[in-house]
Write a protein that holds these residues in place. Structure first.
Motif, PDB file in Angstrom:
ATOM      1  N   UNK A 105      -9.084   6.047  -7.516  1.00 29.49           N
ATOM      2  CA  UNK A 105      -8.898   5.815  -6.079  1.00 29.49           C
ATOM      3  C   UNK A 105      -7.872   4.713  -5.824  1.00 29.49           C
ATOM      4  N   UNK A 151      -4.410   6.161  -6.293  1.00 31.61           N
ATOM      5  CA  UNK A 151      -4.017   7.003  -5.160  1.00 31.61           C
ATOM      6  C   UNK A 151      -3.653   6.126  -3.962  1.00 31.61           C
ATOM      7  N   UNK A 152      -4.505   5.121  -3.666  1.00 32.37           N
ATOM      8  CA  UNK A 152      -4.232   4.223  -2.538  1.00 32.37           C
ATOM      9  C   UNK A 152      -2.891   3.534  -2.705  1.00 32.37           C
ATOM     10  N   UNK A 153      -2.656   3.047  -3.926  1.00 29.49           N
ATOM     11  CA  UNK A 153      -1.408   2.340  -4.199  1.00 29.49           C
ATOM     12  C   UNK A 153      -0.210   3.246  -4.003  1.00 29.49           C
ATOM     13  N   UNK A 211       0.007   5.894  -2.149  1.00 31.21           N
ATOM     14  CA  UNK A 211       0.197   6.230  -0.741  1.00 31.21           C
ATOM     15  C   UNK A 211       0.848   5.078   0.022  1.00 31.21           C
ATOM     16  N   UNK A 212       0.363   3.866  -0.205  1.00 37.48           N
ATOM     17  CA  UNK A 212       0.966   2.712   0.472  1.00 37.48           C
ATOM     18  C   UNK A 212       2.434   2.598   0.081  1.00 37.48           C
ATOM     19  N   UNK A 220       4.379   5.060  -0.731  1.00 43.46           N
ATOM     20  CA  UNK A 220       5.094   6.132  -0.036  1.00 43.46           C
ATOM     21  C   UNK A 220       5.455   5.715   1.388  1.00 43.46           C
ATOM     22  N   UNK A 221       4.474   5.142   2.106  1.00 46.32           N
ATOM     23  CA  UNK A 221       4.741   4.726   3.492  1.00 46.32           C
ATOM     24  C   UNK A 221       5.767   3.596   3.515  1.00 46.32           C
ATOM     25  N   UNK A 241       9.253   3.493   5.515  1.00 50.93           N
ATOM     26  CA  UNK A 241       9.597   2.478   6.510  1.00 50.93           C
ATOM     27  C   UNK A 241      10.859   1.701   6.125  1.00 50.93           C
ATOM     28  N   UNK A 242      11.049   1.480   4.824  1.00 46.52           N
ATOM     29  CA  UNK A 242      12.126   0.571   4.432  1.00 46.52           C
ATOM     30  C   UNK A 242      13.369   1.257   3.856  1.00 46.52           C
ATOM     31  N   UNK A 258      -1.807  11.844  11.172  1.00 51.57           N
ATOM     32  CA  UNK A 258      -2.113  12.264   9.808  1.00 51.57           C
ATOM     33  C   UNK A 258      -1.583  11.268   8.779  1.00 51.57           C
ATOM     34  N   UNK A 259      -0.482  10.590   9.077  1.00 55.83           N
ATOM     35  CA  UNK A 259       0.040   9.598   8.142  1.00 55.83           C
ATOM     36  C   UNK A 259      -0.730   8.278   8.240  1.00 55.83           C
ATOM     37  N   UNK A 260      -1.241   7.968   9.453  1.00 61.56           N
ATOM     38  CA  UNK A 260      -1.832   6.649   9.675  1.00 61.56           C
ATOM     39  C   UNK A 260      -3.204   6.485   9.037  1.00 61.56           C
ATOM     40  N   UNK A 285      -4.788   7.867   6.363  1.00 53.81           N
ATOM     41  CA  UNK A 285      -4.818   7.542   4.919  1.00 53.81           C
ATOM     42  C   UNK A 285      -4.265   6.147   4.639  1.00 53.81           C
ATOM     43  N   UNK A 286      -3.228   5.740   5.388  1.00 59.77           N
ATOM     44  CA  UNK A 286      -2.637   4.420   5.171  1.00 59.77           C
ATOM     45  C   UNK A 286      -3.669   3.333   5.440  1.00 59.77           C
ATOM     46  N   UNK A 290      -6.341   3.366   2.844  1.00 60.04           N
ATOM     47  CA  UNK A 290      -5.856   2.823   1.576  1.00 60.04           C
ATOM     48  C   UNK A 290      -5.783   1.306   1.635  1.00 60.04           C
ATOM     49  N   UNK A 291      -5.330   0.777   2.790  1.00 56.39           N
ATOM     50  CA  UNK A 291      -5.248  -0.674   2.929  1.00 56.39           C
ATOM     51  C   UNK A 291      -6.639  -1.288   2.871  1.00 56.39           C
ATOM     52  N   UNK A 332       4.345  -3.828   9.012  1.00 53.95           N
ATOM     53  CA  UNK A 332       4.612  -2.777   9.987  1.00 53.95           C
ATOM     54  C   UNK A 332       5.609  -3.206  11.056  1.00 53.95           C
ATOM     55  N   UNK A 382       5.738   5.283  14.136  1.00 54.62           N
ATOM     56  CA  UNK A 382       4.582   5.193  13.236  1.00 54.62           C
ATOM     57  C   UNK A 382       3.819   3.863  13.346  1.00 54.62           C
ATOM     58  N   UNK A 383       4.516   2.712  13.401  1.00 51.81           N
ATOM     59  CA  UNK A 383       3.766   1.458  13.517  1.00 51.81           C
ATOM     60  C   UNK A 383       2.890   1.388  14.770  1.00 51.81           C
ATOM     61  N   UNK A 384       3.344   2.026  15.861  1.00 50.98           N
ATOM     62  CA  UNK A 384       2.562   1.994  17.097  1.00 50.98           C
ATOM     63  C   UNK A 384       1.288   2.814  16.969  1.00 50.98           C
ATOM     64  N   UNK A 422      -0.208   3.169  13.728  1.00 50.73           N
ATOM     65  CA  UNK A 422      -0.980   2.525  12.668  1.00 50.73           C
ATOM     66  C   UNK A 422      -1.677   1.256  13.141  1.00 50.73           C
TER      67      UNK A 422
END
Lengths: 258, 280
Positions: A5, A8-10, A12-13, A15-16, A20-21, B79-81, B83-84, B87-88, B103, B158-160, B162
């Motif tokens: 888990x 997977x979490x790592x 996904x983060x 990926x986002x 973003x960057x 859908x993207x938010x 899981x993010x 995960x956090x 963000x 997306x940040x708005x 999340x």
């Protein structure tokens, strides 16, 4: 299982974060690209950074943008914080009405807000730096009120009233009782307002007069002819500077939390 | 004592007077003026035709396309938010300041430049296709399509989505989740029965913050749509800048505003008061 888990979490983060960057990385790379064409890499150069400091137009737009962000955020605080305190003291019905009115600029599309303000301004005041400032204050105040209001709801107003009953003047009570309680909300409101104002394009575009340019409107004007590479250099500098300042800031507040 | 207290309260209301003046001058008055423009023609006579413009085939097409972009982008953001945020939570990245930092930081690079960067990434001989070619994957042709507009919109907003979901989920009392787990609930049940319902206020704020701007943006579609695909925002902008028909532009804006208010009324009906804080 837990390890799986974690992975997977790592991922996904990650990926986002890439999503973003990635464009920011592209822009930073462009600022060092000696080729004027955006698609080809012509070798590493610092010359855009040197040229930036001789480009008065861009520097002027930068100063306008910062003055606008700082001025509109500060004035939004001066009107919004007392506004939130006053609204909080209102009866249920008036409270709800005021909060609904506060939500209008946030719910309305930027383009509608910008046009409505422009139609107003052209009748009464010249479109200029001043009109853009008024417009930015208008869309900043709701963010200030919404970040301060939860603080006011959490705090015990009786403490302020008790301080006053015990003979403290309003100024003393404000600085020693109220302000420390509200400060986190005020700061995050200011930060939000400043950021939104720096990044705004649509409302500025409709309310500015000829000759006034923020970085956003200047960049928009350059899209067809091609963005001046000095702009990438300036954006990179702003981005790196703010990242550093914010990391220091977050570092300090993270330490305080411990 | 009671008298003194009500005295404080009534005096405290006075603090709001500058803001009330501001709301009257800069929220209500502009709306009255734009509505006035919307319902009059160039000669000043009352008319419904500006508002009716929204139903002309060419404008209706723009509205439908805007809706398509806005709905698909909002769904993609949701859908993207989730899981993010999960995960956090899982990794214990619970530091509010840290996630806010990650963000919000992108906003410090000008958004038009960031959208232009997406154009460089997505264009037919752009960065994405270059990377794909290293793996011998056939190039994607998404430049100047609805898909690339959608990618730009999702990226920008997306940040708005999340942030409010994050705030709502981090506020959930850990004991609730522990209790459910002790009683034998699996992760999926916990998510569906506890986390999702309790995150609804955040989700609703997120929808409001993403849906409206994504429907009305005109810069993103300008850049990533190659100037051919028109959102309703582009149509309104052109009425003011190139066509110079302010009455028609105002009519379309007011129609858009009415439409947005109606759709928001449906979304926020469940949005109980007292949770205004949910945005940040």
């Amino acid at each position: 299982m837990k390890r799986f888990k974690d992975i997977i979490s790592g991922i996904y983060i990650g990926f986002i974060a890439v999503l973003l960057y990635a464009p920011i990385l592209v822009l930073i790379v462009e600022s060092f690209n000696s080729s004027r064409s955006r698609v080809t890499w012509g070798g590493f150069t610092l010359s855009w950074y040197v040229k930036l400091f001789n480009n008065n137009q861009i520097l002027e737009a930068f100063i306008t943008t910062v003055l606008l962000a700082f001025g509109s955020a500060a004035i939004a605080i001066l009107i919004g914080v007392p506004g939130a305190l006053g609204i909080h003291a209102m009866g249920r019905k008036r409270y709800k009405t005021m909060m609904a009115l506060t939500n209008i600029p946030m719910l309305n599309a930027d383009i509608v807000t910008g046009i409505a303000l422009m139609l107003w301004f052209v009748h009464f005041i010249p479109l200029s730096f001043g009109s853009v400032l008024l417009a930015h204050i208008s869309f900043n105040i709701p963010y200030v009120i919404l970040s301060v209001m939860p603080r006011i709801q959490q705090m015990n107003v009786s403490i302020y009233e008790a301080t006053r009953d015990l003979g403290a003047g309003p100024v003393y009570a404000f600085f020693h009782v109220l302000l420390p309680e509200l400060l986190p909300g005020i700061l995050s409101g200011f930060f939000m307002a400043f950021t939104l104002s720096m990044d705004d394009f649509v409302i500025t575009y409709f309310t500015k007069g000829a000759g006034v340019n923020t970085l956003s409107t200047m960049i928009y004007g350059q899209i067809k002819k091609g963005i001046k590479p000095e702009m990438y250099a300036l954006s990179t500098l702003i981005f790196v500077l703010v990242s550093l300042l914010l990391s220091i800031g977050t570092g300090i507040s993270a330490k305080k939390e411990h | 004592m009671n008298e003194a207290k009500s005295n404080f309260t009534s005096r405290r209301i006075l603090l709001a007077s500058p803001y009330i003046v501001w709301v009257a001058g800069f929220t209500i008055l502009p709306l009255i003026i734009i509505i006035h423009y919307a319902f009059t023609d160039a000669g000043g006579a009352f008319t419904f035709s500006n508002l009716g413009l929204i139903f002309s085939p060419i404008h209706l097409k723009a509205v439908m396309f805007s809706l398509e972009i806005a709905i698909s982008s909002t769904v993609a953001c949701i859908l993207l938010s989730y899981p993010m945020v999960m995960a956090m939570r899982h990794l214990g990245l619970g530091k509010r300041t840290f996630s806010l930092f990650i963000l919000i930081l992108p906003m410090w690079m000008n958004f038009i430049l960031r959208i232009l960067a997406w154009q460089m990434i997505l264009s037919n001989n752009g960065i994405l296709n270059m990377i794909l070619s290293w793996f011998s994957i056939a190039p994607l042709k998404i430049a100047n399509t609805g898909t690339s507009i959608m990618i730009g919109v999702v990226y920008d907003y997306l940040p708005y989505m999340m942030l409010p979901i994050y705030t709502a989920i981090m506020d959930i009392n850990e004991d609730l989740i522990e209790a459910a787990r002790d009683l034998g609930a699996g992760s999926l049940t916990i998510f569906l029965k506890i986390i999702l319902p309790l995150s609804l206020p955040g989700l609703l704020s997120g929808i409001v913050m993403v849906f409206v701007p994504s429907m009305t943006s005109f810069v993103i579609s300008d850049i990533l749509g190659g100037g051919k695909l028109q959102l309703i925002g582009n149509v309104i902008e052109q009425e003011f800048t190139t066509a110079n028909n302010w009455h028609a532009g105002s009519g379309l804006s007011v129609a858009l505003m009415i439409f947005v208010l109606i759709s928001m009324a449906f979304t926020t009906k469940e949005h109980k008061e007292g949770r205004e804080s949910v945005i940040w």
